[in-house]
Each structure stands twice: as structure tokens, then as C-alpha cells.
Scaffold this motif. Sequence first.
Motif, PDB file in Angstrom:
ATOM      1  N   HIS A   1       2.970  10.998  -0.844  1.00 43.02           N
ATOM      2  CA  HIS A   1       3.374   9.612  -0.602  1.00 43.02           C
ATOM      3  C   HIS A   1       2.589   9.052   0.574  1.00 43.02           C
ATOM      4  N   CYS A   2       2.810   7.786   0.850  1.00 44.52           N
ATOM      5  CA  CYS A   2       2.150   7.084   1.952  1.00 44.52           C
ATOM      6  C   CYS A   2       3.269   6.502   2.825  1.00 44.52           C
ATOM      7  N   PRO A   3       3.823   7.325   3.730  1.00 38.70           N
ATOM      8  CA  PRO A   3       4.988   6.875   4.500  1.00 38.70           C
ATOM      9  C   PRO A   3       4.708   5.783   5.517  1.00 38.70           C
ATOM     10  N   LYS A   4       3.432   5.576   5.882  1.00 37.17           N
ATOM     11  CA  LYS A   4       3.117   4.545   6.869  1.00 37.17           C
ATOM     12  C   LYS A   4       1.751   3.955   6.549  1.00 37.17           C
ATOM     13  N   ALA A   5       1.634   2.639   6.675  1.00 44.86           N
ATOM     14  CA  ALA A   5       0.355   1.954   6.498  1.00 44.86           C
ATOM     15  C   ALA A   5       0.293   0.774   7.456  1.00 44.86           C
ATOM     16  N   THR A   6      -0.861   0.605   8.081  1.00 38.93           N
ATOM     17  CA  THR A   6      -1.113  -0.579   8.907  1.00 38.93           C
ATOM     18  C   THR A   6      -2.452  -1.160   8.480  1.00 38.93           C
TER      19      THR A   6
ATOM     20  N   TYR B   1      -3.775   4.570   6.785  1.00 32.80           N
ATOM     21  CA  TYR B   1      -2.809   4.968   5.765  1.00 32.80           C
ATOM     22  C   TYR B   1      -2.466   6.423   6.003  1.00 32.80           C
ATOM     23  N   GLU B   2      -1.192   6.695   6.275  1.00 37.19           N
ATOM     24  CA  GLU B   2      -0.773   8.081   6.404  1.00 37.19           C
ATOM     25  C   GLU B   2      -0.578   8.651   4.999  1.00 37.19           C
ATOM     26  N   MET B   3      -1.356   9.666   4.670  1.00 39.68           N
ATOM     27  CA  MET B   3      -1.259  10.341   3.378  1.00 39.68           C
ATOM     28  C   MET B   3      -0.531  11.649   3.648  1.00 39.68           C
ATOM     29  N   ALA B   4       0.569  11.912   2.925  1.00 35.16           N
ATOM     30  CA  ALA B   4       1.383  13.075   3.262  1.00 35.16           C
ATOM     31  C   ALA B   4       2.016  13.710   2.028  1.00 35.16           C
ATOM     32  N   ALA B   5       2.101  15.030   2.059  1.00 34.38           N
ATOM     33  CA  ALA B   5       2.865  15.747   1.048  1.00 34.38           C
ATOM     34  C   ALA B   5       4.335  15.464   1.310  1.00 34.38           C
ATOM     35  N   LYS B   6       5.101  15.230   0.253  1.00 36.95           N
ATOM     36  CA  LYS B   6       6.519  14.914   0.424  1.00 36.95           C
ATOM     37  C   LYS B   6       7.300  16.057   1.054  1.00 36.95           C
ATOM     38  N   ASP B   7       6.815  17.297   0.903  1.00 40.12           N
ATOM     39  CA  ASP B   7       7.525  18.438   1.490  1.00 40.12           C
ATOM     40  C   ASP B   7       7.200  18.620   2.975  1.00 40.12           C
TER      41      ASP B   7
ATOM     42  N   PHE C   1      -2.359  13.407   6.744  1.00 37.85           N
ATOM     43  CA  PHE C   1      -3.556  12.996   7.455  1.00 37.85           C
ATOM     44  C   PHE C   1      -3.633  11.483   7.461  1.00 37.85           C
ATOM     45  N   ASP C   2      -4.417  10.970   8.411  1.00 36.05           N
ATOM     46  CA  ASP C   2      -4.644   9.532   8.556  1.00 36.05           C
ATOM     47  C   ASP C   2      -5.932   9.183   7.827  1.00 36.05           C
ATOM     48  N   PHE C   3      -5.820   8.434   6.717  1.00 34.87           N
ATOM     49  CA  PHE C   3      -6.995   7.914   6.034  1.00 34.87           C
ATOM     50  C   PHE C   3      -7.208   6.520   6.590  1.00 34.87           C
ATOM     51  N   TRP C   4      -8.333   6.329   7.286  1.00 38.61           N
ATOM     52  CA  TRP C   4      -8.531   5.043   7.955  1.00 38.61           C
ATOM     53  C   TRP C   4      -9.970   4.571   7.802  1.00 38.61           C
ATOM     54  N   GLY C   5     -10.146   3.300   8.098  1.00 41.10           N
ATOM     55  CA  GLY C   5     -11.469   2.712   8.039  1.00 41.10           C
ATOM     56  C   GLY C   5     -11.509   1.394   8.795  1.00 41.10           C
ATOM     57  N   THR C   6     -12.717   0.892   8.947  1.00 39.77           N
ATOM     58  CA  THR C   6     -12.966  -0.368   9.645  1.00 39.77           C
ATOM     59  C   THR C   6     -13.563  -1.363   8.656  1.00 39.77           C
ATOM     60  N   TYR C   7     -13.040  -2.576   8.653  1.00 45.89           N
ATOM     61  CA  TYR C   7     -13.562  -3.624   7.782  1.00 45.89           C
ATOM     62  C   TYR C   7     -14.871  -4.178   8.351  1.00 45.89           C
TER      63      TYR C   7
ATOM     64  N   VAL D   1       0.835  -1.210   0.000  1.00 46.05           N
ATOM     65  CA  VAL D   1       0.000   0.000   0.000  1.00 46.05           C
ATOM     66  C   VAL D   1       0.866   1.255   0.000  1.00 46.05           C
ATOM     67  N   GLN D   2       1.950   1.227   0.752  1.00 54.34           N
ATOM     68  CA  GLN D   2       2.840   2.393   0.821  1.00 54.34           C
ATOM     69  C   GLN D   2       3.439   2.754  -0.544  1.00 54.34           C
ATOM     70  N   GLN D   3       3.487   1.809  -1.458  1.00 51.89           N
ATOM     71  CA  GLN D   3       4.104   2.034  -2.767  1.00 51.89           C
ATOM     72  C   GLN D   3       3.155   2.655  -3.792  1.00 51.89           C
ATOM     73  N   TRP D   4       1.836   2.613  -3.539  1.00 50.89           N
ATOM     74  CA  TRP D   4       0.894   3.082  -4.563  1.00 50.89           C
ATOM     75  C   TRP D   4      -0.189   4.039  -4.061  1.00 50.89           C
ATOM     76  N   ASN D   5      -0.358   4.189  -2.763  1.00 50.41           N
ATOM     77  CA  ASN D   5      -1.521   4.907  -2.221  1.00 50.41           C
ATOM     78  C   ASN D   5      -1.317   6.421  -2.128  1.00 50.41           C
ATOM     79  N   PHE D   6      -1.287   7.079  -3.296  1.00 45.01           N
ATOM     80  CA  PHE D   6      -1.218   8.538  -3.385  1.00 45.01           C
ATOM     81  C   PHE D   6      -1.656   8.939  -4.778  1.00 45.01           C
ATOM     82  N   ALA D   7      -2.183  10.166  -4.891  1.00 48.73           N
ATOM     83  CA  ALA D   7      -2.773  10.614  -6.154  1.00 48.73           C
ATOM     84  C   ALA D   7      -1.800  11.384  -7.038  1.00 48.73           C
ATOM     85  N   ALA D   8      -0.773  11.967  -6.439  1.00 48.58           N
ATOM     86  CA  ALA D   8       0.144  12.817  -7.209  1.00 48.58           C
ATOM     87  C   ALA D   8       1.588  12.529  -6.804  1.00 48.58           C
ATOM     88  N   PRO D   9       2.546  12.800  -7.700  1.00 41.57           N
ATOM     89  CA  PRO D   9       3.951  12.488  -7.404  1.00 41.57           C
ATOM     90  C   PRO D   9       4.531  13.250  -6.212  1.00 41.57           C
ATOM     91  N   ASP D  10       3.925  14.367  -5.828  1.00 36.21           N
ATOM     92  CA  ASP D  10       4.445  15.130  -4.691  1.00 36.21           C
ATOM     93  C   ASP D  10       3.836  14.677  -3.362  1.00 36.21           C
TER      94      ASP D  10
END
Length: 138
Positions: A38-43, A54-60, A65-71, A27-36
Amino acid sequence: MAFITVETLINAPVNAVWEKWTSPEHVQQWNFAAPDWHCPKATIDLQVGGEYHYEMAAKDGSVSFDFWGTYLEINPEESLHIFIGDGRNMQVTFETTEAGTKVTEHFEPENENPEDLQQEGWQMILNNFKSYAENPTS
């Protein structure tokens, strides 16, 4: 309430697609919409009642923010029903076709952004997933 739908067809078997969708290291390798971004952490706690974060973060470093959910329901290699942390429902389906695996996301829109912008952003993330899932070295 209407749902937004995004989908893609991935040239890979469903077991490989499922693995890359449900494993934090992938998930950390693909979960972002733009090249700037990234997803530095995922559980992922892949069980009914378990959560993903999924931590969604600007590279700068300017925003994250934490994008999260419950199965709510898990059908391995077929579907996931998720209650997103902000109170919306989401369903992800994995369908085997002759051309590969069709991944479809249906989600309730949030109220902060126009629906077309939400659809575009989610489609960009799904397109990143397609590229990553089709790469034999990933």
C-alpha cells in the motif's frame, strides 16, 4: 540508455485523470503493484523544483521505502518530466483520445532488477491507477 515504457487507456476525461494522478489523497489509493502493498503516505508539491514523496510499504510492515522525485517540467493535463530521487529520468504524458485518456510513462531502468520485471511492476501500478481513475466513486 534505453527507456522502459508502460501505458494504459483510461475511460475518463483528462482533467479527472490528472487530478487523480497529482493529488496525494488519490495517489494513496492506487500507488502499489500488489494487494499486499500500500501507499500509506503521499505528499506532492506540484511545481517546477517541487518534490513528490510516496511511501511504498508492505502491509505486514516488513519493508517500506520513499519513492520520490523532483518535477523538472509540468504541462498541466499534458505531461510531467521528473527526476527520480535515485538519479533516473521519467516522463509521464496524458493524451486525450476518442476512447478516453492515454497515460504513458517512459522511465530509465534502475540497475538492481531485470528490465522486464521493472516493466511488469510499473505496469501493475498503472493498471491499479486505471481501475481507480475509472471508478466514478473515487
